[in-house]
Write an enzyme that holds these catalytic residues in place. Sequence first.
Site, PDB file in Angstrom:
ATOM      1  N   HIS A 138       0.829  -1.212   0.000  1.00  0.00           N
ATOM      2  CA  HIS A 138       0.000   0.000   0.000  1.00  0.00           C
ATOM      3  C   HIS A 138       0.861   1.258   0.000  1.00  0.00           C
ATOM      4  O   HIS A 138       0.661   2.167  -0.821  1.00  0.00           O
ATOM      5  CB  HIS A 138      -0.910  -0.019   1.238  1.00  0.00           C
ATOM      6  CG  HIS A 138      -1.733   1.212   1.415  1.00  0.00           C
ATOM      7  ND1 HIS A 138      -3.048   1.306   1.034  1.00  0.00           N
ATOM      8  CD2 HIS A 138      -1.434   2.426   1.947  1.00  0.00           C
ATOM      9  CE1 HIS A 138      -3.524   2.514   1.337  1.00  0.00           C
ATOM     10  NE2 HIS A 138      -2.569   3.218   1.884  1.00  0.00           N
ATOM     11  N   GLU A 139       1.831   1.313   0.892  1.00  0.00           N
ATOM     12  CA  GLU A 139       2.647   2.525   1.007  1.00  0.00           C
ATOM     13  C   GLU A 139       3.536   2.721  -0.221  1.00  0.00           C
ATOM     14  O   GLU A 139       3.767   3.849  -0.662  1.00  0.00           O
ATOM     15  CB  GLU A 139       3.493   2.469   2.280  1.00  0.00           C
ATOM     16  CG  GLU A 139       2.675   2.403   3.578  1.00  0.00           C
ATOM     17  CD  GLU A 139       1.724   3.583   3.735  1.00  0.00           C
ATOM     18  OE1 GLU A 139       2.029   4.684   3.239  1.00  0.00           O
ATOM     19  OE2 GLU A 139       0.659   3.385   4.360  1.00  0.00           O
ATOM     20  N   HIS A 142       1.714   4.583  -2.722  1.00  0.00           N
ATOM     21  CA  HIS A 142       1.744   6.042  -2.524  1.00  0.00           C
ATOM     22  C   HIS A 142       3.039   6.632  -3.061  1.00  0.00           C
ATOM     23  O   HIS A 142       3.024   7.662  -3.744  1.00  0.00           O
ATOM     24  CB  HIS A 142       1.646   6.378  -1.032  1.00  0.00           C
ATOM     25  CG  HIS A 142       0.270   6.267  -0.464  1.00  0.00           C
ATOM     26  ND1 HIS A 142      -0.842   6.775  -1.102  1.00  0.00           N
ATOM     27  CD2 HIS A 142      -0.183   5.721   0.687  1.00  0.00           C
ATOM     28  CE1 HIS A 142      -1.917   6.537  -0.374  1.00  0.00           C
ATOM     29  NE2 HIS A 142      -1.554   5.902   0.722  1.00  0.00           N
ATOM     30  N   HIS A 148      -5.233   7.336  -2.276  1.00  0.00           N
ATOM     31  CA  HIS A 148      -6.155   6.350  -1.747  1.00  0.00           C
ATOM     32  C   HIS A 148      -7.294   6.115  -2.738  1.00  0.00           C
ATOM     33  O   HIS A 148      -7.755   7.024  -3.407  1.00  0.00           O
ATOM     34  CB  HIS A 148      -6.721   6.811  -0.412  1.00  0.00           C
ATOM     35  CG  HIS A 148      -5.758   6.613   0.725  1.00  0.00           C
ATOM     36  ND1 HIS A 148      -5.648   7.497   1.776  1.00  0.00           N
ATOM     37  CD2 HIS A 148      -4.851   5.645   0.972  1.00  0.00           C
ATOM     38  CE1 HIS A 148      -4.726   7.070   2.610  1.00  0.00           C
ATOM     39  NE2 HIS A 148      -4.218   5.950   2.145  1.00  0.00           N
TER      40      HIS A 148
END
Lengths: 424, 222
Positions: A138-139, A142, A148
């Site tokens: 997930h990170e 980014h 998101h």
Amino acid sequence: RKRHLAGLVSKNRQKREVSETGHMAFSKTLLRWRLMGEGYSSQLTVDEQRYIFRLAFRMWSEVSPLDFVEDTSSPLEDIDIRLGFGTGRHLGCNQRFDGTGREFAHAWFLGDIHFDDDEHFTAPNTGSGISLLKVAVHEIGHVLGLPHIYRPGSIMQPSYLPHEAGFEMDWMDRKAIQHLYGGCKGRFNTVFDWIRKERTAYGEVVIRFNTYFMRDDWYWLYENRNNRTRYGDPVALQVGWRGIPTGGVDAYVHVWSRKRDDVYFFKGTQFWKYNQDQDQAFTQDQEGRRYPRRISEGFPGVPSPIDTAFYDRRESRIYFFKNSLVYGFDVGANSLARGFPKRIRDVFPPVVSGDHPDGNVDAAYFSYTHNAVFLLKGTGFWQVVGSRDRWRRPFLPRNGLLPRKEVDTQWFDICNVHPAALRM
Amino acid sequence: EKLFHKRDHSDVQSGSSHQAELITDKFTAELFLSRYGFMKPVNWEEIQFHDADDADSPFTDDYLDDVDVRIQEGASSQNPRVTAQDVGPTPAQAQEFTSALEEFQRVSGLPVTGVFDEATKTAMNKPRCGVPDKEVELSNSDDSTAVDTFNETVRTNIGGGNSSEGDIFNFNTTDASNDTNTNDTDDFKGFGDVINGTHDANTDSKMENMSVNVHQNEPNRR
């Protein structure tokens, strides 16, 4: 300290640019990452942490044209993505962690990822705690430029969902990252459908097939029904195909008729016969022939090396391609068919004038999914007109080549990973 | 070391001081929504200071009776001088909160009620990523540091005379260059938006610089 940090900013700044989509993205395809020594987690061994991060980066590499490599030796300013664990005030970061609960990590635009070590991070498939792999994926998203996404099932959902057995990136997540960095393109050595015969519980013989794409020393299994490659691919060639030469092959041919069921791999001036029962190349077959053999011995009249080849079951011919010529080989007569070699343009004429590979075809592939033959060259392909096409449009030439399309519009997400990531 | 007794560390303990502050009421919910971009942070440029003699001032606090806007961020619930609840929201601010709450409910798959209900509270307290869901808009930035902290200089009018040299507006402060600032009471763990202002009564100009440290962690901003 501020001057040092400012220096890091100036060195890193040129790595980002506005992509064609207008979004910020890395401007290079090979990104270096490092788990910072001062930011180890107290909950997992260092090796576990590094392995999980390697896997997380590889998962992004499998669906994008980006490659990631762990770099533990270069100067810090050469590292694109830095990862570390901390609690409360941590790692010089201006955003405190909040302790156990709620925030588990955050990512900064320059490539730093921080994990809150007050959270109970665990290794994959542990079942309890917070999956470090899932959070890392997930990170990293980014860092690569994804915001998101509120769609159920997206890896970029802001809230953490408990462990799912074997989470993977779905179609929409893949398209999201490809919207920033483009799809995966590249040439292939060969593409083929591997046939397996199985017997059901009732004794009935069924034919199953799997599609394989090969490039250099690795290969992918392509799941046609899912429009993607198998999770975790590519795999090193030697792992799945024992005994065939390293560095990739030129062609794969499956001669499948009532009387024959032989699989051949071609490379350079030689060819190998594959033992389907033992799942490895023959060194000597039942007839006593040793392998590899010279192409000129097994297929008289066929030149070598070849560009590619495929077996046409309708005519019991192997079509060998070399430069701008195609050699039709009659397997029954074990000799070139009459009139060959011929120009590829004559045997497979263009449907649209000028839209033709001309020669130096990379791969010729009969697909059981599409019931059609495809010629691949570079990042594009041409579909060969079949009987059904001509039934609908009788004006189409026999064996004509339909207009060129990009490979990644038909077979999706066949992406390289860094060679260091091939063996996890 | 985090204390544990069992061989498999399954009973490892976190200190109570390391627990994240729960979202329990509208105030903490508002901070949550502001932090993750559902509400705009306080725009300090809008702060207007008027003469302390203004009899219309609703404030009774000695330090802040010249402030006529509700302080949202950076105020400490333990600060006896000012709290957000003391002053109450304006209708516009209440509407903004409701709209932000509805947006959060919508993206979280909750019934969109605009009410801070139990389901919303539960959702806010779930583990989540620290990156805001929406961009936090700010007027300018000075990205001279590598951690994307930027100072926004806000020019305000300050009534002269009643302030003493060196007065510091009594908010929780952190200094971006000082990681060990003891003034950081950190009542809003993880929220981090703070202001730090000083007033110099010796200046002839009635303009005052307030440096505002606002950080954002949007990975797609330079």
